[in-house]
Every structure is written in structure tokens, then in C-alpha cells.
Scaffold this motif. Sequence first.
Motif, PDB file in Angstrom:
ATOM      1  N   ALA A 188      88.225  17.630 -24.060  1.00 43.28           N
ATOM      2  CA  ALA A 188      88.993  16.393 -24.237  1.00 43.28           C
ATOM      3  C   ALA A 188      90.467  16.556 -23.867  1.00 43.28           C
ATOM      4  O   ALA A 188      91.150  15.564 -23.626  1.00 43.28           O
ATOM      5  CB  ALA A 188      88.864  15.908 -25.680  1.00 43.28           C
ATOM      6  N   ASP A 189      90.953  17.788 -23.820  1.00 47.40           N
ATOM      7  CA  ASP A 189      92.356  18.007 -23.442  1.00 47.40           C
ATOM      8  C   ASP A 189      92.516  18.323 -21.952  1.00 47.40           C
ATOM      9  O   ASP A 189      93.595  18.702 -21.498  1.00 47.40           O
ATOM     10  CB  ASP A 189      92.964  19.139 -24.279  1.00 47.40           C
ATOM     11  CG  ASP A 189      92.257  20.480 -24.075  1.00 47.40           C
ATOM     12  OD1 ASP A 189      91.256  20.516 -23.321  1.00 47.40           O
ATOM     13  OD2 ASP A 189      92.704  21.472 -24.678  1.00 47.40           O
ATOM     14  N   GLY A 190      91.434  18.189 -21.183  1.00 45.90           N
ATOM     15  CA  GLY A 190      91.517  18.411 -19.751  1.00 45.90           C
ATOM     16  C   GLY A 190      91.348  19.852 -19.328  1.00 45.90           C
ATOM     17  O   GLY A 190      91.540  20.179 -18.149  1.00 45.90           O
ATOM     18  N   THR A 191      90.967  20.736 -20.231  1.00 46.55           N
ATOM     19  CA  THR A 191      90.726  22.142 -19.893  1.00 46.55           C
ATOM     20  C   THR A 191      89.223  22.377 -19.722  1.00 46.55           C
ATOM     21  O   THR A 191      88.399  21.577 -20.177  1.00 46.55           O
ATOM     22  CB  THR A 191      91.269  23.084 -20.981  1.00 46.55           C
ATOM     23  OG1 THR A 191      90.596  22.810 -22.222  1.00 46.55           O
ATOM     24  CG2 THR A 191      92.773  22.889 -21.164  1.00 46.55           C
TER      25      THR A 191
ATOM     26  N   ARG B  98      96.681  19.594 -14.487  1.00 46.35           N
ATOM     27  CA  ARG B  98      97.425  18.770 -13.541  1.00 46.35           C
ATOM     28  C   ARG B  98      96.489  18.092 -12.551  1.00 46.35           C
ATOM     29  O   ARG B  98      96.601  16.892 -12.276  1.00 46.35           O
ATOM     30  CB  ARG B  98      98.450  19.619 -12.779  1.00 46.35           C
ATOM     31  CG  ARG B  98      99.318  18.815 -11.813  1.00 46.35           C
ATOM     32  CD  ARG B  98     100.206  19.710 -10.984  1.00 46.35           C
ATOM     33  NE  ARG B  98      99.400  20.554 -10.094  1.00 46.35           N
ATOM     34  CZ  ARG B  98      99.923  21.477  -9.297  1.00 46.35           C
ATOM     35  NH1 ARG B  98     101.232  21.709  -9.303  1.00 46.35           N
ATOM     36  NH2 ARG B  98      99.138  22.198  -8.506  1.00 46.35           N
ATOM     37  N   ALA B  99      95.545  18.857 -12.001  1.00 44.99           N
ATOM     38  CA  ALA B  99      94.586  18.292 -11.052  1.00 44.99           C
ATOM     39  C   ALA B  99      93.771  17.182 -11.698  1.00 44.99           C
ATOM     40  O   ALA B  99      93.532  16.128 -11.097  1.00 44.99           O
ATOM     41  CB  ALA B  99      93.669  19.384 -10.516  1.00 44.99           C
TER      42      ALA B  99
ATOM     43  N   TRP C 154      91.998  11.537 -12.820  1.00 44.87           N
ATOM     44  CA  TRP C 154      91.479  10.675 -13.882  1.00 44.87           C
ATOM     45  C   TRP C 154      92.553  10.125 -14.806  1.00 44.87           C
ATOM     46  O   TRP C 154      92.227   9.389 -15.745  1.00 44.87           O
ATOM     47  CB  TRP C 154      90.456  11.447 -14.711  1.00 44.87           C
ATOM     48  CG  TRP C 154      89.304  11.943 -13.902  1.00 44.87           C
ATOM     49  CD1 TRP C 154      88.420  11.188 -13.191  1.00 44.87           C
ATOM     50  CD2 TRP C 154      88.907  13.309 -13.698  1.00 44.87           C
ATOM     51  NE1 TRP C 154      87.505  11.988 -12.566  1.00 44.87           N
ATOM     52  CE2 TRP C 154      87.774  13.300 -12.858  1.00 44.87           C
ATOM     53  CE3 TRP C 154      89.400  14.528 -14.154  1.00 44.87           C
ATOM     54  CZ2 TRP C 154      87.124  14.459 -12.454  1.00 44.87           C
ATOM     55  CZ3 TRP C 154      88.756  15.695 -13.753  1.00 44.87           C
ATOM     56  CH2 TRP C 154      87.639  15.654 -12.913  1.00 44.87           C
ATOM     57  N   GLY C 155      93.806  10.484 -14.587  1.00 47.54           N
ATOM     58  CA  GLY C 155      94.836  10.074 -15.525  1.00 47.54           C
ATOM     59  C   GLY C 155      94.742  10.920 -16.789  1.00 47.54           C
ATOM     60  O   GLY C 155      94.351  12.086 -16.743  1.00 47.54           O
ATOM     61  N   ALA C 156      95.072  10.330 -17.915  1.00 49.34           N
ATOM     62  CA  ALA C 156      95.003  11.065 -19.182  1.00 49.34           C
ATOM     63  C   ALA C 156      93.552  11.355 -19.540  1.00 49.34           C
ATOM     64  O   ALA C 156      92.734  10.440 -19.646  1.00 49.34           O
ATOM     65  CB  ALA C 156      95.680  10.269 -20.289  1.00 49.34           C
ATOM     66  N   VAL C 157      93.225  12.634 -19.697  1.00 43.35           N
ATOM     67  CA  VAL C 157      91.877  13.037 -20.102  1.00 43.35           C
ATOM     68  C   VAL C 157      91.867  13.181 -21.624  1.00 43.35           C
ATOM     69  O   VAL C 157      92.558  14.023 -22.180  1.00 43.35           O
ATOM     70  CB  VAL C 157      91.472  14.366 -19.440  1.00 43.35           C
ATOM     71  CG1 VAL C 157      90.100  14.813 -19.934  1.00 43.35           C
ATOM     72  CG2 VAL C 157      91.473  14.229 -17.922  1.00 43.35           C
TER      73      VAL C 157
END
Length: 389
Positions: free
Chosen positions: A124-127, A138-139, A144-147
Motif C-alpha cells: 500500500a505504500d508503493g514498495t 517514484r516510478a 498511478w499517482g498516490a499508491v
Amino acid sequence: MSERTHAPEAARTSAPAQISWLEDGTPRSALWRSESGWPAPATVLLGDEDLTAEAAFSLASAGTAILWKGDFHNARQLLSAMGRRLADSPRPKNDNITAAFHRSREDALRRATILGMLLVPLAADGTIPLRRSPDIRRAASHVWGAVNEASVLSLRELLGVIGADEWRTTGVPVPALGARIHPHYGVFSPVRGEYLDLVATAPLPPDAATAFDIGTGTGVLSAILASRGIRSITATDMDPRAIACARENLETLGYADSVTVVQANLFPPGRADIVACNPPWIPAIPKTATDFAVYDDDGQMLAGFLSGLAEHLTPRGEGWLVISDIAERFGLRSRGDLLDAIDDAGLTVIARMDTRPTHARATDATDPLYAARAAEVTSLWRLAANPAS
């Protein structure tokens, strides 16, 4: 080769899908991400280093997805090993180039389908919650904007996201500009410089001051026209990512005051001294997300550009159609078809500038389409409206 690359319609319009699996006997689910528009796999098994490449390939070929739980680098190695097990379809004797083209497309679709079955989780934090995974936050935000929700996607697509972020950061050198263009994810990268050189060297109409750039993508054609002294340019595209990409590039290059980027289907209102378009070069149905840069379903964009061009040209204006003859060499369109479409649109050919592509595939003799690619010619057609139009 359009400056635009779109995901299939399903990916842009359908509600967010979920993917489900069992983990330690407990049902799990997460958001399914697919910029390519692939549906969420119905059957999902967990996999790690105990899974052999042969077993993974067999599962994927049968339509079973593998949600990876092991080391990230090992997942990449597994994907490569699965890819090595994919063989192109055998070429029949007396096969013609058109049949070879269609077969190569089916092979590419089969490859994308099977290799797309190796999946990875996204937290959920984009990791990526896997050992030795790269930091893709960053990618991910660029795409997707805010993940803020856990999700699952194919490793192959994730690698595309990572690669696109690297392209966006480093940029693509454009000798015709003496600068770099920074493509965004999902927007065609101007890596084939021969058509850019044509736009940079074509004679300008007398006293040309205005231009339309149809299907602008990264904004590279607008930037070249602005660098040549065209003072007022309107660039159009249907894709919001392309709109954002073009605006960012033109601002960085210092041409934002000369170029207005708008979302429009082909033409903006009014007329211009130059109306440039680089539509997708091959009239065939796009089957994967990356196809939309190259394939124009039934030649719709080309037909739309030609049919509307005359009414958007100033009296001494020119339409600049940038297109390869690769469709003719694949047997998908004849030169007569193109000339008839130009004539039917009330247009006349002023001149044509030709060049040869220099990309690697044009010299790869192992490519089943090598004969066509080696003979390919890229052209800039200078078109004018017939006086009676």
C-alpha cells in the motif's frame, strides 16, 4: 508510428478489478493492476525458489498465474528462463511476408500472455514486499499517482514501469533538437530519429507562422517546429499522459510560450500553415498496450487526418504526413491505397522526402520480417489542398 501509446479501452474504462488467491489456507485478495488491460487471472498459485522454470512455464501456459513470494532478483531470473522456453511458430514453406507478419504478431501475443502470468505484490505504500526488491516508489507515483492500496501486477509490466521511469529520468537524445526528450510511461519514445530529421529539414511554406501537431505524444514534433521559428503551434492528443508529457517537455525546452497543448481528437479549431501528423504506421488491430504506438486499427487515424486536412490548412499551407511504407511491404496496404486516400480527401502531393531507417531490426537477418524491414523507407509527404476543395 504514432506519438501516442494507449492502453486498451478496457484498461481505461472498467472499474478496478480484484485478484484473489489462497495463502496458508486463507482467502486473500488485492487490487489488480494492468495498464495493458489484461483481466485478472482466475487461478493463482503462490511461488518461490522451489518452483522450477519448467513448472512455472507449464502453469503459465495452462492459464495459471504465479504470485511470487521469494527473492525479487530470482523472480527476474525465472521470467527470463520462462522466456527462453518460448519458441516462435515454425515458418511454413513458401510462406509470404503477410503471413509471416500475422504469425509474428500471434507469437508476440502468446509471449505477452504467458510471461504476464508471473505476478508480484505491491504494498500500500508503493514498495515491493519481496527480498532485494528495488525502490520503485517514484516510478509507481509517475504511473498511478498516490499508491495507497495493496495490489498485484505482472512482473513483466512492473519491469516496464521501472524501465519507463529510467527513460523519463535520462531522456532520449534528439539530434534534430540538440536536446533530450523525456517520455512518460505509456507515451511513445522518439527513438527512431530518421523521421525527426525529415521534419527538421523539410522546406517551410512561405511565411509559415502557425502549425498544428496532430497526436503530439512527447511533443517532439512541436519542439522541432518551434526551433525552426514557427511562432504559434497547437499540439493535440487524446491521451492525458501524452498531454502532461508534452507540456513538461516543451516547458523544459523553453517552448511553452510557442506551443499550446490541448486534448482533442485530431484537429483543433481553425487553420494552420503546417499541419503535421505521424500516425501509427501499420493498419492492424492493437493487441497489447505497446501496440498502440505502431498499429492503427483499420487505418482510422490516417484516414481521419487525410479527410480533415484540407479544411484546416491556410491557403498556402501544407500538411506534413510522416509515415513509413512498412505496411506496404507487409502487404497490408498498397501505395495506390494511400494515393487514392490523398486524392479522395481533396489533396495533392507537393513533394515527398524519403529516408532509410537505421534501427537495429532493419539489419537483423534473423528477424522473419527482415526482408521487409531492410527495404523500408520512411517518408514525409508534403500535401496541399486542391484549389476546388
